[in-house]
Design a protein around this motif. Structure first.
Motif, short mmCIF file in Angstrom:
data_model
loop_
_atom_site.label_atom_id
_atom_site.label_comp_id
_atom_site.label_asym_id
_atom_site.label_seq_id
_atom_site.Cartn_x
_atom_site.Cartn_y
_atom_site.Cartn_z
N LEU A 39 0.84 -1.19 0.00
CA LEU A 39 0.00 0.00 0.00
C LEU A 39 0.88 1.25 0.00
O LEU A 39 1.78 1.37 0.83
CB LEU A 39 -0.90 0.01 1.23
CG LEU A 39 -1.79 1.25 1.42
CD1 LEU A 39 -2.83 1.33 0.31
CD2 LEU A 39 -2.45 1.23 2.79
N PHE A 40 0.63 2.14 -0.94
CA PHE A 40 1.35 3.40 -0.99
C PHE A 40 0.57 4.49 -0.25
O PHE A 40 -0.65 4.46 -0.19
CB PHE A 40 1.55 3.85 -2.44
CG PHE A 40 2.72 3.20 -3.14
CD1 PHE A 40 3.95 3.84 -3.21
CD2 PHE A 40 2.59 1.95 -3.72
CE1 PHE A 40 5.02 3.26 -3.84
CE2 PHE A 40 3.66 1.35 -4.36
CZ PHE A 40 4.88 2.01 -4.42
N ILE A 41 1.33 5.45 0.28
CA ILE A 41 0.75 6.66 0.86
C ILE A 41 1.23 7.83 0.00
O ILE A 41 2.42 7.96 -0.28
CB ILE A 41 1.19 6.87 2.32
CG1 ILE A 41 0.83 5.65 3.18
CG2 ILE A 41 0.57 8.14 2.87
CD1 ILE A 41 -0.65 5.35 3.28
N GLY A 42 0.30 8.69 -0.41
CA GLY A 42 0.66 9.84 -1.23
C GLY A 42 -0.17 11.06 -0.87
O GLY A 42 -1.15 10.98 -0.11
N SER A 43 0.23 12.19 -1.42
CA SER A 43 -0.50 13.42 -1.18
C SER A 43 -1.58 13.62 -2.24
O SER A 43 -1.34 13.45 -3.44
CB SER A 43 0.45 14.62 -1.22
OG SER A 43 -0.28 15.83 -1.26
N LYS A 44 -2.74 14.00 -1.79
CA LYS A 44 -3.86 14.26 -2.69
C LYS A 44 -3.49 15.28 -3.77
O LYS A 44 -4.03 15.26 -4.88
CB LYS A 44 -5.05 14.77 -1.88
CG LYS A 44 -6.26 15.16 -2.71
CD LYS A 44 -7.36 15.73 -1.83
CE LYS A 44 -8.56 16.16 -2.68
NZ LYS A 44 -9.65 16.72 -1.87
N TYR A 45 -2.54 16.15 -3.46
CA TYR A 45 -2.25 17.30 -4.32
C TYR A 45 -1.12 17.05 -5.31
O TYR A 45 -0.75 17.96 -6.05
CB TYR A 45 -1.92 18.52 -3.45
CG TYR A 45 -2.95 18.82 -2.41
CD1 TYR A 45 -4.15 19.44 -2.74
CD2 TYR A 45 -2.75 18.46 -1.08
CE1 TYR A 45 -5.11 19.71 -1.78
CE2 TYR A 45 -3.71 18.73 -0.11
CZ TYR A 45 -4.88 19.35 -0.47
OH TYR A 45 -5.84 19.61 0.49
N HIS A 46 -0.56 15.84 -5.35
CA HIS A 46 0.64 15.63 -6.16
C HIS A 46 0.52 14.43 -7.11
O HIS A 46 -0.44 13.67 -7.06
CB HIS A 46 1.87 15.51 -5.27
CG HIS A 46 2.24 16.81 -4.63
ND1 HIS A 46 1.69 17.22 -3.44
CD2 HIS A 46 3.08 17.82 -5.02
CE1 HIS A 46 2.19 18.41 -3.12
NE2 HIS A 46 3.01 18.79 -4.06
N MET A 47 1.54 14.28 -7.95
CA MET A 47 1.48 13.39 -9.11
C MET A 47 1.38 11.91 -8.75
O MET A 47 0.93 11.11 -9.57
CB MET A 47 2.72 13.60 -9.99
CG MET A 47 4.05 13.30 -9.30
SD MET A 47 5.50 13.64 -10.34
CE MET A 47 5.44 12.28 -11.50
N GLU A 48 1.76 11.53 -7.53
CA GLU A 48 1.73 10.11 -7.16
C GLU A 48 0.32 9.52 -7.22
O GLU A 48 0.15 8.32 -7.45
CB GLU A 48 2.33 9.89 -5.77
CG GLU A 48 1.67 10.64 -4.64
CD GLU A 48 2.33 11.98 -4.36
OE1 GLU A 48 2.17 12.49 -3.24
OE2 GLU A 48 3.00 12.51 -5.27
N MET A 49 -0.70 10.36 -6.99
CA MET A 49 -2.07 9.85 -7.00
C MET A 49 -2.47 9.34 -8.38
O MET A 49 -3.33 8.46 -8.50
CB MET A 49 -3.04 10.93 -6.52
CG MET A 49 -2.80 11.42 -5.10
SD MET A 49 -2.64 10.12 -3.86
CE MET A 49 -4.23 9.33 -3.99
N ASN A 50 -1.86 9.89 -9.43
CA ASN A 50 -2.11 9.41 -10.79
C ASN A 50 -1.10 8.37 -11.23
O ASN A 50 -1.45 7.41 -11.93
CB ASN A 50 -2.09 10.60 -11.76
CG ASN A 50 -3.26 11.54 -11.58
OD1 ASN A 50 -4.38 11.11 -11.32
ND2 ASN A 50 -3.00 12.82 -11.69
N GLU A 51 0.16 8.55 -10.83
CA GLU A 51 1.23 7.70 -11.34
C GLU A 51 1.23 6.30 -10.73
O GLU A 51 1.35 5.30 -11.45
CB GLU A 51 2.60 8.36 -11.09
CG GLU A 51 2.97 9.43 -12.09
CD GLU A 51 2.97 8.91 -13.51
OE1 GLU A 51 3.76 7.99 -13.82
OE2 GLU A 51 2.17 9.40 -14.32
#
Length: 373
Positions: A39-51
């Motif tokens: 499971l990844f944790i990412g910021s709602k505001y940055h590119m990881e949510m799409n990538e």
């Protein structure tokens, strides 16, 4: 007896330099243990949510909009503090529900509350540091880490000696096994007999590098019959004259999805000096000019680039000299066969293609309480 397969959380976000090491680690874990749950944790505001979902991994969002640059004023610092507190409590809930065996931090502001919540829940942590001068998050949490995997010998002095191991940066397998130039050029519609420049500006692009091409660079490439693969990032293509922009020698894209193909096609690479890009370039061994970002945190891009420059593996053009020197340096490098060969040879001694496997080895040692074959 039923086997227990690992559950791993990876805090990875903000820029490609933090995201893609996490993806490389996750993919290697899944190859080694297909039943593992990541499971990844990412910021709602940055590119990881799409990538990250593009690679088949789940990601949970936290509401964290930035890092140390947010401390420039009292109001923005207060907003960051509220976001950190909110993210910490959210991550506590995620960790208790997911029940991971290990939490991995690849640096950046997303890793901060992720590692803090892991420590609060007594979950083992592994830190992966990409740069020669470690980021603030990794320096803070190094005392709590079970293991710290670093990419540069120079980073050792910042971390507890007994926990720290030099592995190199994890690089995606498709880059290590990239295709031939002929196949790559055929795929991209380029002529393999003509020189190819790959221009990168980081995951968000670089206005300064882009301006080199706009302010006369494209015309010069046309006159010299040189091809260009151009990552323009957030740049607005309407700022470029259509007659230049759509020349058959030029390929442009906001973000390069298949970077291994572009690496393979390139004869010369122009890039910022992000740690992951440097590791990839050393593995593929392509002549490179680095333009370090002057305002990178802790000046890490300049530190990274200087290490390679001292080994005569790359050339550096300073950001303040970019308009006057970059284009001439590119043309000179394209035409200097001896210099290109020397750079490629020196890169061989800096590449660490086994980095991902070495990091996975450390991960498995930490979670060795379960059996698996």
């Amino acid at each position: 007896m039923n086997k227990i397969y690992p559950k791993i959380i990876i805090g990875s976000g903000g820029t490609g330099g933090h995201i893609y090491p996490g993806i490389a680690i996750a993919k290697a874990i899944k190859r080694k243990i297909p039943e593992s749950n990541i499971l990844f944790i990412g910021s709602k505001y940055h590119m990881e949510m799409n990538e990250i979902p593009k690679f088949g991994f789940s990601i949970k969002e936290i509401y964290l909009s930035g890092g140390r640059n947010k401390l420039s004023s009292i109001s923005s610092g207060f907003v960051l503090l509220i976001q950190l507190i909110r993210s910490f409590f959210l991550l506590n809930k995620i960790i208790k529900k997911f029940s991971p065996n290990l939490v991995i931090g690849t640096g950046g502001f997303v890793s901060f509350p992720t590692l803090l919540a892991a420590i609060n829940n007594k979950i083992p942590i592994l830190i992966q540091e990409q740069n020669s001068y470690p980021g603030l998050t990794n320096r803070i949490f190094s005392r709590y880490a079970n293991k710290i995997c670093i990419a540069y010998e120079q980073a050792k002095k910042f971390f507890p000696k007994k926990k720290t191991i030099l592995t190199g940066n994890p690089v995606r397998s498709e880059i290590i096994n990239n295709p031939s130039k002929e196949l790559a050029c055929n795929y991209l519609g380029l002529n393999k007999e003509k020189p190819v420049i790959l221009s990168l500006g980081g995951s968000k692009g670089s206005d300064n590098i882009n301006n080199v091409w706009i302010r006369g660079g494209l015309k010069k490439l046309i006159n010299l019959d040189i091809q260009l693969i151009w990552q323009i990032g957030n740049f607005n293509p309407r700022k470029i004259k259509r007659s230049e922009f759509y020349h058959p020698n030029f390929i442009f894209m906001n973000f390069i999805e298949n970077i291994s193909i572009c690496y393979a096609a390139a004869d010369v690479i122009i890039s910022r000096a992000g740690a992951l890009t440097i590791s990839e370039i050393c593995i593929i061994r392509k002549p490179t000019i680095l333009v370090p970002l002057n305002n990178s945190s802790d000046n890490h891009q300049n530190n990274n680039a200087k290490i390679l420059e001292e080994k005569k593996a790359i050339l550096i053009v300073k950001e303040e000299d970019i308009q006057d020197k970059l284009l001439d340096s590119i043309i000179q490098l394209i035409n200097d066969i001896n210099l290109k060969n020397k750079m490629v040879k020196n890169m061989l001694h800096l590449s660490m293609p086994n980095a991902t496997n070495d990091i996975i080895h450390e991960i498995l040692q930490i979670i060795s309480f379960y059996e698996f074959k």
